[in-house]
Motif scaffolding. Structure first.
Motif, PDB file in Angstrom:
ATOM      1  N   VAL A  65      37.823  29.386  43.721  1.00  0.00           N
ATOM      2  CA  VAL A  65      36.421  29.595  43.339  1.00  0.00           C
ATOM      3  C   VAL A  65      35.837  28.351  42.671  1.00  0.00           C
ATOM      4  N   ALA A  66      36.610  27.699  41.801  1.00  0.00           N
ATOM      5  CA  ALA A  66      36.067  26.539  41.073  1.00  0.00           C
ATOM      6  C   ALA A  66      35.616  25.425  42.018  1.00  0.00           C
ATOM      7  N   PRO A  67      36.455  24.956  42.957  1.00  0.00           N
ATOM      8  CA  PRO A  67      35.971  23.898  43.855  1.00  0.00           C
ATOM      9  C   PRO A  67      34.898  24.367  44.820  1.00  0.00           C
ATOM     10  N   ALA A  68      34.921  25.651  45.196  1.00  0.00           N
ATOM     11  CA  ALA A  68      33.864  26.167  46.069  1.00  0.00           C
ATOM     12  C   ALA A  68      32.512  26.090  45.359  1.00  0.00           C
ATOM     13  N   LEU A  69      32.457  26.544  44.108  1.00  0.00           N
ATOM     14  CA  LEU A  69      31.214  26.436  43.337  1.00  0.00           C
ATOM     15  C   LEU A  69      30.832  24.978  43.119  1.00  0.00           C
ATOM     16  N   ALA A  70      31.820  24.156  42.825  1.00  0.00           N
ATOM     17  CA  ALA A  70      31.548  22.750  42.509  1.00  0.00           C
ATOM     18  C   ALA A  70      30.916  22.008  43.679  1.00  0.00           C
ATOM     19  N   THR A  71      31.282  22.385  44.887  1.00  0.00           N
ATOM     20  CA  THR A  71      30.778  21.676  46.064  1.00  0.00           C
ATOM     21  C   THR A  71      29.536  22.323  46.673  1.00  0.00           C
ATOM     22  N   GLY A  72      29.108  23.488  46.129  1.00  0.00           N
ATOM     23  CA  GLY A  72      27.906  24.135  46.642  1.00  0.00           C
ATOM     24  C   GLY A  72      28.158  25.160  47.725  1.00  0.00           C
ATOM     25  N   CYS A  73      29.395  25.653  47.810  1.00  0.00           N
ATOM     26  CA  CYS A  73      29.715  26.696  48.784  1.00  0.00           C
ATOM     27  C   CYS A  73      29.433  28.081  48.206  1.00  0.00           C
ATOM     28  N   THR A  74      29.364  29.070  49.084  1.00  0.00           N
ATOM     29  CA  THR A  74      29.295  30.469  48.676  1.00  0.00           C
ATOM     30  C   THR A  74      30.560  31.162  49.167  1.00  0.00           C
ATOM     31  N   MET A  75      30.823  32.394  48.685  1.00  0.00           N
ATOM     32  CA  MET A  75      32.151  32.942  48.939  1.00  0.00           C
ATOM     33  C   MET A  75      32.201  34.457  48.871  1.00  0.00           C
ATOM     34  N   VAL A  76      33.223  34.996  49.544  1.00  0.00           N
ATOM     35  CA  VAL A  76      33.602  36.400  49.445  1.00  0.00           C
ATOM     36  C   VAL A  76      35.084  36.416  49.109  1.00  0.00           C
ATOM     37  N   LEU A  77      35.439  37.048  47.995  1.00  0.00           N
ATOM     38  CA  LEU A  77      36.822  37.111  47.529  1.00  0.00           C
ATOM     39  C   LEU A  77      37.431  38.467  47.828  1.00  0.00           C
ATOM     40  N   LYS A  78      38.617  38.455  48.442  1.00  0.00           N
ATOM     41  CA  LYS A  78      39.441  39.653  48.570  1.00  0.00           C
ATOM     42  C   LYS A  78      40.748  39.407  47.808  1.00  0.00           C
ATOM     43  N   PRO A  79      40.879  39.988  46.613  1.00  0.00           N
ATOM     44  CA  PRO A  79      42.129  39.833  45.873  1.00  0.00           C
ATOM     45  C   PRO A  79      43.196  40.781  46.412  1.00  0.00           C
ATOM     46  N   SER A  80      44.421  40.592  45.955  1.00  0.00           N
ATOM     47  CA  SER A  80      45.491  41.496  46.357  1.00  0.00           C
ATOM     48  C   SER A  80      45.229  42.901  45.837  1.00  0.00           C
ATOM     49  N   GLU A  81      45.476  43.888  46.679  1.00  0.00           N
ATOM     50  CA  GLU A  81      45.337  45.283  46.256  1.00  0.00           C
ATOM     51  C   GLU A  81      46.467  45.721  45.326  1.00  0.00           C
ATOM     52  N   ILE A  82      47.534  44.905  45.217  1.00  0.00           N
ATOM     53  CA  ILE A  82      48.629  45.221  44.295  1.00  0.00           C
ATOM     54  C   ILE A  82      48.221  44.916  42.861  1.00  0.00           C
ATOM     55  N   ALA A  83      47.458  43.838  42.653  1.00  0.00           N
ATOM     56  CA  ALA A  83      46.987  43.446  41.318  1.00  0.00           C
ATOM     57  C   ALA A  83      45.502  43.135  41.395  1.00  0.00           C
ATOM     58  N   PRO A  84      44.662  44.162  41.466  1.00  0.00           N
ATOM     59  CA  PRO A  84      43.240  43.941  41.751  1.00  0.00           C
ATOM     60  C   PRO A  84      42.310  43.920  40.537  1.00  0.00           C
ATOM     61  N   PHE A  85      42.777  44.431  39.396  1.00  0.00           N
ATOM     62  CA  PHE A  85      41.837  44.670  38.293  1.00  0.00           C
ATOM     63  C   PHE A  85      41.403  43.374  37.613  1.00  0.00           C
ATOM     64  N   ASN A  86      42.257  42.341  37.605  1.00  0.00           N
ATOM     65  CA  ASN A  86      41.861  41.073  37.003  1.00  0.00           C
ATOM     66  C   ASN A  86      40.662  40.481  37.736  1.00  0.00           C
ATOM     67  N   ALA A  87      40.575  40.727  39.046  1.00  0.00           N
ATOM     68  CA  ALA A  87      39.449  40.200  39.823  1.00  0.00           C
ATOM     69  C   ALA A  87      38.136  40.874  39.441  1.00  0.00           C
ATOM     70  N   VAL A  88      38.211  42.119  38.986  1.00  0.00           N
ATOM     71  CA  VAL A  88      37.003  42.812  38.522  1.00  0.00           C
ATOM     72  C   VAL A  88      36.470  42.125  37.266  1.00  0.00           C
ATOM     73  N   ILE A  89      37.375  41.820  36.337  1.00  0.00           N
ATOM     74  CA  ILE A  89      36.955  41.094  35.132  1.00  0.00           C
ATOM     75  C   ILE A  89      36.408  39.724  35.509  1.00  0.00           C
TER      76      ILE A  89
END
Length: 475
Positions: free
Chosen positions: A157-181
């Protein structure tokens, strides 16, 4: 119980298009920790559409604007660090202190390193009469793993934002709650609508849909080599860029010149860190054949003192592995090592005797392993170390390189000798004499360990396209 039933799309928390949920298991108890919604193709379509729309304006923002945004994210990541660590500890089993200091703390480190790299990064320069531009590649599909979840989210995410990209993140369903935060942090930091989007889900649905979507310009994937092949196949018809950080079976060459006790002890600790669930773990320890007995004794003693237990216990060195599937795979490979004739000198099958529930694995060491054994060929992703003997440094290099992987390698011994050998190893990174981790060093692999590089300025390069305007200064 934690419940995450909404996705973050176009700057809003929205209900999934198709109601479907998944129970998330606490690996330390084998009991439910919470529930998430699972995304569908329709959710991916909605998120990609939002990201594509946002790219039109976000790609035109200035470097200064993006640096300010990254700095706001760093401040909030640091404020919410312990909350992130607590969630990670619960969902994937890392000891609590380690989860806060390393698992969560590494997120802010990546953003800070990206800021430093961005401040001097040249998006526009002259090469003779040709103007060279580095432009954001577009909309990125990001698929991240459970073993170091915030690390892999942040270094994408950091380099994507830094370069002006946009994104869709799919985190692991085994450990997903950190991505919500993390999504909450993006929202609070003022990331513009549609620039960052979060869709939970499994690989076969959301992952494949993201990889194959015609409006996704690049897919950045971290996970197993098997899953990486599937992502590349899904992406191939649209000829998008595929950036992958995959498996590893890293060698750790201990030279005759090394402080042997210190080197073997450090090698065991590094192999078993995060319960062995690190793609760069030095799982093949290469030692001179005449010192096999000494290495075995040191390694077995070190494994015996490591405390396996609940992540919440401050005495715990190793928590559980992340899932029942992971536990079963590790047990199968330990059994295979015994059957193929490796000498089991520590650990072995089953849980530690003091634990009757949870996906806990005994710290396991095999000696007199050959590089043709399954435990030396396959990525185990658990606290299992193979000690292999070598006659000469040339043979050590040959054994180290005799693997389908090439993510990382380690050398312990005389610094001059180690430096001379490092260039002969077929790996994306080589760490000499237990050197500290460097967040600016390129990270990525050779061979079946993937392609592309992450971290610092190398991550910025991955998220850009290069344009040449020929004759720019000609009359």
């Amino acid at each position: 119980m934690i419940h995450a039933y909404r996705f973050y799309i176009d700057g809003e928390w929205v209900e999934p298009c198709v109601p479907k949920t998944l129970e998330v298991i606490d690996p330390s108890t084998e009991q439910p920790a919470g529930t998430i919604a699972l995304g569908s193709a329709a959710d991916v379509e909605r998120a990609v559409t939002a990201a594509r729309r946002a790219f039109a304006f976000f790609s035109r923002t200035s470097k200064a604007e993006r640096i300010d945004l990254l700095k706001r994210i760093v401040a909030i990541l640091k404020r919410r660090n312990d909350e992130l660590g607590d969630i990670i500890s619960r969902e994937m089993g890392a000891p609590l202190a380690m989860a806060r200091a390393e698992q969560a703390g590494i997120g802010a480190t990546h953003f800070e390193q990206t800021i430093k790299a961005l401040e001097t990064f040249a998006f526009d320069y002259m090469q003779g009469s040709t103007r060279i531009l580095r432009e954001p590649i577009g909309t990125i599909g990001m698929i991240t793993p459970w073993n170091w979840p915030i690390n892999q989210i942040a270094c994408k995410v950091a380099p994507a934002l830094a370069t002006g990209c946009t994104m869709v993140l799919k985190p692991s369903e085994i450990a997903p709650f950190n991505a919500v935060i993390f999504a909450e942090i993006m929202d609070e930091a003022g990331v513009p609508k549609g620039v960052f989007n979060l869709v939970q889900g499994d690989g076969l649905t959301v992952g494949v849909e993201l990889a194959g979507h015609p409006d996704v310009d690049m897919v950045s994937f971290t996970g197993s080599t098997r899953a990486g092949i599937a992502v590349a196949q899904a992406a191939a018809p649209t000829v998008k860029r595929v950036h992958q950080e995959l498996g590893g079976k890293s060698p750790n060459i201990i030279l005759r010149s090394a402080d042997f006790s210190a080197a073997v002890t450090a090698g065991v600790r590094r192999c078993f860190g995060n319960s062995g669930q690190t793609c760069t773990a030095p799982t093949r320890m290469l030692v001179p054949v005449e010192r096999m007995e000494q290495a075995s004794s040191i390694a077995a003693s070190e494994a015996a003192v490591l405390v396996v237990g609940p992540p919440s216990d401050p005495r715990t060195d190793l928590g559980p592995v992340a899932s029942s599937a992971q536990f079963d795979k590790i047990q199968t490979l330990i059994e295979r090592g015994i059957a193929e004739g490796a000498e089991l000198i520590a650990g072995g099958l089953g849980r530690p005797p003091h634990l009757d529930a949870g996906y806990y694995v005994r710290p396991t060491v095999f000696a007199r392993v050959t590089n043709q054994m399954t435990i030396a060929r396959e990525e185990i992703f658990g606290p299992v170390l193979s000690i292999i003997g070598y006659q000469s440094e040339d043979e050590a290099i040959a054994i180290a390189n005799d693997t389908p992987y090439g993510l990382a390698a380690y050398i312990q011994g005389d610094p001059e000798e180690a430096r001379a050998l490092a260039g002969r190893l077929r790996a994306g990174s080589v760490r000499l004499n237990s050197a500290a981790w460097d967040s600016a060093a390129p990270f990525g692999g050779y061979k079946q360990s993937g392609n592309g590089r992450e971290y610092g300025k190398f991550g910025l390069h991955e998220f850009t396209e290069v344009k040449g305007i020929v004759g720019f200064l000609n009359d």
